[in-house]
Design a protein around this motif. Sequence first.
Motif, PDB file in Angstrom:
ATOM      1  N   THR A 194       0.847  -1.197   0.000  1.00 14.99           N
ATOM      2  CA  THR A 194       0.000   0.000   0.000  1.00 14.99           C
ATOM      3  C   THR A 194       0.879   1.243   0.000  1.00 14.99           C
ATOM      4  N   LEU A 195       0.256   2.410   0.015  1.00 17.36           N
ATOM      5  CA  LEU A 195       1.008   3.671  -0.022  1.00 17.36           C
ATOM      6  C   LEU A 195       2.034   3.783   1.109  1.00 17.36           C
ATOM      7  N   PRO A 196       1.635   3.587   2.370  1.00 13.33           N
ATOM      8  CA  PRO A 196       2.645   3.700   3.435  1.00 13.33           C
ATOM      9  C   PRO A 196       3.781   2.695   3.284  1.00 13.33           C
ATOM     10  N   SER A 197       3.446   1.467   2.872  1.00 14.06           N
ATOM     11  CA  SER A 197       4.489   0.449   2.680  1.00 14.06           C
ATOM     12  C   SER A 197       5.424   0.834   1.548  1.00 14.06           C
ATOM     13  N   ALA A 198       4.860   1.392   0.478  1.00 15.29           N
ATOM     14  CA  ALA A 198       5.694   1.815  -0.650  1.00 15.29           C
ATOM     15  C   ALA A 198       6.604   2.966  -0.254  1.00 15.29           C
ATOM     16  N   ILE A 199       6.074   3.921   0.501  1.00 16.91           N
ATOM     17  CA  ILE A 199       6.899   5.040   0.975  1.00 16.91           C
ATOM     18  C   ILE A 199       8.057   4.517   1.818  1.00 16.91           C
ATOM     19  N   TYR A 200       7.746   3.591   2.719  1.00 14.65           N
ATOM     20  CA  TYR A 200       8.779   2.994   3.565  1.00 14.65           C
ATOM     21  C   TYR A 200       9.830   2.281   2.715  1.00 14.65           C
ATOM     22  N   SER A 201       9.385   1.530   1.709  1.00  9.04           N
ATOM     23  CA  SER A 201      10.320   0.786   0.860  1.00  9.04           C
ATOM     24  C   SER A 201      11.240   1.725   0.095  1.00  9.04           C
ATOM     25  N   PHE A 202      10.687   2.805  -0.455  1.00 11.24           N
ATOM     26  CA  PHE A 202      11.508   3.737  -1.223  1.00 11.24           C
ATOM     27  C   PHE A 202      12.528   4.452  -0.338  1.00 11.24           C
ATOM     28  N   LEU A 203      12.172   4.675   0.919  1.00 12.16           N
ATOM     29  CA  LEU A 203      13.100   5.344   1.825  1.00 12.16           C
ATOM     30  C   LEU A 203      14.241   4.436   2.276  1.00 12.16           C
ATOM     31  N   GLN A 204      14.117   3.145   2.011  1.00  9.78           N
ATOM     32  CA  GLN A 204      15.159   2.195   2.406  1.00  9.78           C
ATOM     33  C   GLN A 204      16.223   2.002   1.329  1.00  9.78           C
ATOM     34  N   VAL A 205      15.987   2.548   0.143  1.00  6.78           N
ATOM     35  CA  VAL A 205      16.957   2.362  -0.951  1.00  6.78           C
ATOM     36  C   VAL A 205      17.533   3.712  -1.355  1.00  6.78           C
ATOM     37  N   PRO A 206      18.801   3.758  -1.728  1.00  3.20           N
ATOM     38  CA  PRO A 206      19.414   5.017  -2.171  1.00  3.20           C
ATOM     39  C   PRO A 206      18.696   5.571  -3.410  1.00  3.20           C
ATOM     40  N   GLY A 207      18.422   6.857  -3.382  1.00  4.25           N
ATOM     41  CA  GLY A 207      17.770   7.504  -4.522  1.00  4.25           C
ATOM     42  C   GLY A 207      16.268   7.341  -4.558  1.00  4.25           C
ATOM     43  N   GLY A 208      15.711   6.761  -3.529  1.00  6.88           N
ATOM     44  CA  GLY A 208      14.268   6.557  -3.520  1.00  6.88           C
ATOM     45  C   GLY A 208      13.486   7.700  -2.905  1.00  6.88           C
ATOM     46  N   GLN A 250       6.820  11.841  -3.860  1.00  6.60           N
ATOM     47  CA  GLN A 250       5.663  11.841  -4.756  1.00  6.60           C
ATOM     48  C   GLN A 250       4.474  11.133  -4.114  1.00  6.60           C
ATOM     49  N   LEU A 251       4.747  10.001  -3.479  1.00 11.07           N
ATOM     50  CA  LEU A 251       3.670   9.255  -2.839  1.00 11.07           C
ATOM     51  C   LEU A 251       3.121  10.000  -1.623  1.00 11.07           C
ATOM     52  N   VAL A 252       3.985  10.725  -0.926  1.00  9.94           N
ATOM     53  CA  VAL A 252       3.509  11.565   0.174  1.00  9.94           C
ATOM     54  C   VAL A 252       2.564  12.637  -0.367  1.00  9.94           C
TER      55      VAL A 252
END
Length: 231
Positions: free
Chosen positions: A181-195, A201-203
């Motif tokens: 979901t949106l919160p999970s995707a935001i969390y995932s992108f914040l765990q990788v460099p350049g995300g 955008q999702l925020v």
Amino acid sequence: MTDWLGPEEWSAVMLSLKVALWATLGALVPGVFVAYALARWRFPGKQIINGLVHLPLILPPVATGYLLLISFGTQGIFGSLLAEAGIVFAFRWTGAALAAAVMAFPLLVRAVRMSIEAMDPKLEQAAQTLGASKLWIFVTVTIPLILPGILAGAVLAFAKAMGEFGATITFVSNIPGQTQTLPSAIYSFLQVPGGENAALQLVGVSIFVAMTALLLSEYIGRRLAQWVSAS
């Protein structure tokens, strides 16, 4: 928006809307019933039921997700029985909707209960003296008068479901395209460099959806209040 967001982000947005919608719809009817029971009825164990209803607000969301996993997982108390009937919640989007509904349920109940308690019970009593059944009174008198409260509760539930993270990721994990979901995707992108840009955008999408839902509910709430006062 499809050009602005990539396929993975777009998938998370659509899944979040789907999960939040079904979570709100699933919590709505039982939420109104429980709110009415807590506001109007007297029965043994009422405070215990009230505590259980509000437990997801107090427990850490991860603990709620774990309780859902051991209850509705394929090896869980209820999950094993449901799995035999072909109904599976764990690691499915339906499980995300269930987790979001559980977390949103107390907010819905509180909003509707406050609306019911603010309503003059003499209106229901007057209908009862005219010979109307309790069910008919509930449908034709109580529900129309508490519609703004139901709407407010539904919006709170939808917003909570859109933003639910801890219980969801514990119960259904974070599988792109399936349970992300949106919160999970935001969390995932914040765990990788350049995300960070994708996360930002999702925020922005989250803020847009939340504000749109809030403004729409305010408009509908005013219209409903005008209709109730005129009828």
